[in-house]
Design a protein around this motif. Structure first.
Motif, PDB file in Angstrom:
ATOM      1  N   GLU A   1      -1.706  -6.285 -24.926  1.00 25.66           N
ATOM      2  CA  GLU A   1      -1.420  -6.478 -23.495  1.00 25.66           C
ATOM      3  C   GLU A   1      -2.613  -6.144 -22.609  1.00 25.66           C
ATOM      4  O   GLU A   1      -2.844  -6.815 -21.600  1.00 25.66           O
ATOM      5  CB  GLU A   1      -0.201  -5.639 -23.078  1.00 25.66           C
ATOM      6  CG  GLU A   1       0.331  -5.987 -21.709  1.00 25.66           C
ATOM      7  CD  GLU A   1       0.686  -7.475 -21.544  1.00 25.66           C
ATOM      8  OE1 GLU A   1       0.451  -8.013 -20.436  1.00 25.66           O
ATOM      9  OE2 GLU A   1       1.176  -8.104 -22.503  1.00 25.66           O
ATOM     10  N   GLN A   2      -3.392  -5.136 -22.984  1.00 28.64           N
ATOM     11  CA  GLN A   2      -4.567  -4.782 -22.185  1.00 28.64           C
ATOM     12  C   GLN A   2      -5.581  -5.927 -22.179  1.00 28.64           C
ATOM     13  O   GLN A   2      -6.136  -6.272 -21.133  1.00 28.64           O
ATOM     14  CB  GLN A   2      -5.229  -3.512 -22.717  1.00 28.64           C
ATOM     15  CG  GLN A   2      -6.422  -3.071 -21.874  1.00 28.64           C
ATOM     16  CD  GLN A   2      -7.024  -1.770 -22.358  1.00 28.64           C
ATOM     17  OE1 GLN A   2      -6.447  -1.085 -23.198  1.00 28.64           O
ATOM     18  NE2 GLN A   2      -8.170  -1.427 -21.831  1.00 28.64           N
TER      19      GLN A   2
ATOM     20  N   VAL B   1      -4.903  -9.083 -22.789  1.00 26.47           N
ATOM     21  CA  VAL B   1      -4.299 -10.218 -22.075  1.00 26.47           C
ATOM     22  C   VAL B   1      -4.483 -10.038 -20.568  1.00 26.47           C
ATOM     23  O   VAL B   1      -4.796 -10.993 -19.848  1.00 26.47           O
ATOM     24  CB  VAL B   1      -2.809 -10.374 -22.452  1.00 26.47           C
ATOM     25  CG1 VAL B   1      -2.113 -11.370 -21.531  1.00 26.47           C
ATOM     26  CG2 VAL B   1      -2.678 -10.806 -23.912  1.00 26.47           C
ATOM     27  N   GLN B   2      -4.337  -8.806 -20.089  1.00 20.07           N
ATOM     28  CA  GLN B   2      -4.539  -8.550 -18.654  1.00 20.07           C
ATOM     29  C   GLN B   2      -6.002  -8.768 -18.263  1.00 20.07           C
ATOM     30  O   GLN B   2      -6.284  -9.239 -17.166  1.00 20.07           O
ATOM     31  CB  GLN B   2      -4.075  -7.139 -18.290  1.00 20.07           C
ATOM     32  CG  GLN B   2      -2.572  -6.970 -18.366  1.00 20.07           C
ATOM     33  CD  GLN B   2      -1.820  -7.976 -17.492  1.00 20.07           C
ATOM     34  OE1 GLN B   2      -2.170  -8.203 -16.333  1.00 20.07           O
ATOM     35  NE2 GLN B   2      -0.791  -8.602 -18.056  1.00 20.07           N
ATOM     36  N   GLU B   3      -6.932  -8.424 -19.157  1.00 24.39           N
ATOM     37  CA  GLU B   3      -8.349  -8.674 -18.884  1.00 24.39           C
ATOM     38  C   GLU B   3      -8.619 -10.177 -18.820  1.00 24.39           C
ATOM     39  O   GLU B   3      -9.385 -10.641 -17.973  1.00 24.39           O
ATOM     40  CB  GLU B   3      -9.225  -8.024 -19.957  1.00 24.39           C
ATOM     41  CG  GLU B   3      -9.240  -6.514 -19.875  1.00 24.39           C
ATOM     42  CD  GLU B   3     -10.038  -5.868 -21.006  1.00 24.39           C
ATOM     43  OE1 GLU B   3     -10.887  -6.546 -21.612  1.00 24.39           O
ATOM     44  OE2 GLU B   3      -9.792  -4.688 -21.280  1.00 24.39           O
TER      45      GLU B   3
ATOM     46  N   ALA C   1      -6.391 -12.436 -17.981  1.00 24.64           N
ATOM     47  CA  ALA C   1      -5.792 -12.888 -16.723  1.00 24.64           C
ATOM     48  C   ALA C   1      -6.715 -12.559 -15.550  1.00 24.64           C
ATOM     49  O   ALA C   1      -6.902 -13.374 -14.640  1.00 24.64           O
ATOM     50  CB  ALA C   1      -4.431 -12.237 -16.525  1.00 24.64           C
ATOM     51  N   GLY C   2      -7.320 -11.379 -15.578  1.00 27.36           N
ATOM     52  CA  GLY C   2      -8.260 -10.997 -14.525  1.00 27.36           C
ATOM     53  C   GLY C   2      -9.451 -11.949 -14.463  1.00 27.36           C
ATOM     54  O   GLY C   2      -9.911 -12.301 -13.377  1.00 27.36           O
TER      55      GLY C   2
ATOM     56  N   TYR D   1      -8.182 -14.996 -12.723  1.00 22.98           N
ATOM     57  CA  TYR D   1      -8.030 -14.771 -11.278  1.00 22.98           C
ATOM     58  C   TYR D   1      -9.381 -14.738 -10.566  1.00 22.98           C
ATOM     59  O   TYR D   1      -9.500 -15.178  -9.432  1.00 22.98           O
ATOM     60  CB  TYR D   1      -7.278 -13.460 -11.003  1.00 22.98           C
ATOM     61  CG  TYR D   1      -5.869 -13.431 -11.526  1.00 22.98           C
ATOM     62  CD1 TYR D   1      -5.072 -14.576 -11.558  1.00 22.98           C
ATOM     63  CD2 TYR D   1      -5.316 -12.252 -12.004  1.00 22.98           C
ATOM     64  CE1 TYR D   1      -3.787 -14.553 -12.051  1.00 22.98           C
ATOM     65  CE2 TYR D   1      -4.022 -12.214 -12.499  1.00 22.98           C
ATOM     66  CZ  TYR D   1      -3.265 -13.368 -12.515  1.00 22.98           C
ATOM     67  OH  TYR D   1      -1.995 -13.344 -13.002  1.00 22.98           O
TER      68      TYR D   1
ATOM     69  N   LYS E   1       2.417 -18.249 -21.073  1.00 23.49           N
ATOM     70  CA  LYS E   1       1.777 -17.160 -20.321  1.00 23.49           C
ATOM     71  C   LYS E   1       0.772 -17.724 -19.326  1.00 23.49           C
ATOM     72  O   LYS E   1       0.660 -17.231 -18.202  1.00 23.49           O
ATOM     73  CB  LYS E   1       1.073 -16.178 -21.261  1.00 23.49           C
ATOM     74  CG  LYS E   1       1.981 -15.150 -21.862  1.00 23.49           C
ATOM     75  CD  LYS E   1       1.190 -14.115 -22.632  1.00 23.49           C
ATOM     76  CE  LYS E   1       2.148 -13.098 -23.218  1.00 23.49           C
ATOM     77  NZ  LYS E   1       1.450 -12.089 -24.022  1.00 23.49           N
TER      78      LYS E   1
ATOM     79  N   PHE F   1       0.609 -17.041 -15.330  1.00 19.67           N
ATOM     80  CA  PHE F   1      -0.568 -16.509 -14.627  1.00 19.67           C
ATOM     81  C   PHE F   1      -1.027 -17.477 -13.529  1.00 19.67           C
ATOM     82  O   PHE F   1      -1.439 -17.047 -12.456  1.00 19.67           O
ATOM     83  CB  PHE F   1      -1.715 -16.238 -15.604  1.00 19.67           C
ATOM     84  CG  PHE F   1      -1.465 -15.034 -16.481  1.00 19.67           C
ATOM     85  CD1 PHE F   1      -0.969 -13.850 -15.973  1.00 19.67           C
ATOM     86  CD2 PHE F   1      -1.761 -15.085 -17.834  1.00 19.67           C
ATOM     87  CE1 PHE F   1      -0.749 -12.738 -16.771  1.00 19.67           C
ATOM     88  CE2 PHE F   1      -1.547 -13.982 -18.655  1.00 19.67           C
ATOM     89  CZ  PHE F   1      -1.037 -12.805 -18.125  1.00 19.67           C
TER      90      PHE F   1
END
Length: 104
Positions: free
Chosen positions: A50-51, A53-55, A57-58, A61, A78, A82
């Motif tokens: 998850e960490q 995946v968030q990176e 996504a960042g 963005y 996913k 996003f």
């Protein structure tokens, strides 16, 4: 995602090549198969962490990767979520800026 193959060239540390060759001899597999298996497992672990995946996504963005690259890494569901969140954030930002620029 394409099911075909693509030839690529890498430079590996010699000791990793030697280990892969010995393991390949034991398992009766070639070096390519061992490297593909290792890379596949790494990518699976990375894209389910998850960490990370968030990176990813960042990075989407921030515009460092595009939607297609995001989709390849995290899958279509996913990636779609996003993209929707990015659109909502962009619309909210625009709305907030518009409100802060009250010309009355």
């Amino acid at each position: 995602m394409s099911g075909g193959t693509k030839r690529v060239n890498f430079n590996f540390p010699q000791h990793l090549v030697e280990q892969a060759d010995v393991l390949g001899e034991v398992e009766q597999r070639d070096r390519t198969e061992i490297v593909v298996t290792a890379l596949r497992e790494y990518l699976h672990d990375a894209t389910t962490d998850e960490q990370i995946v968030q990176e990813v996504a960042g990075a989407y963005y921030d515009g460092r990767i595009d939607f297609e690259q995001l989709r390849v890494l995290v899958g279509p569901e996913k990636a779609g979520n996003f993209r929707l969140l990015k659109q909502q954030l962009d619309e909210e930002f625009i709305h907030d800026v518009a409100e802060s620029m009250d010309f009355e």
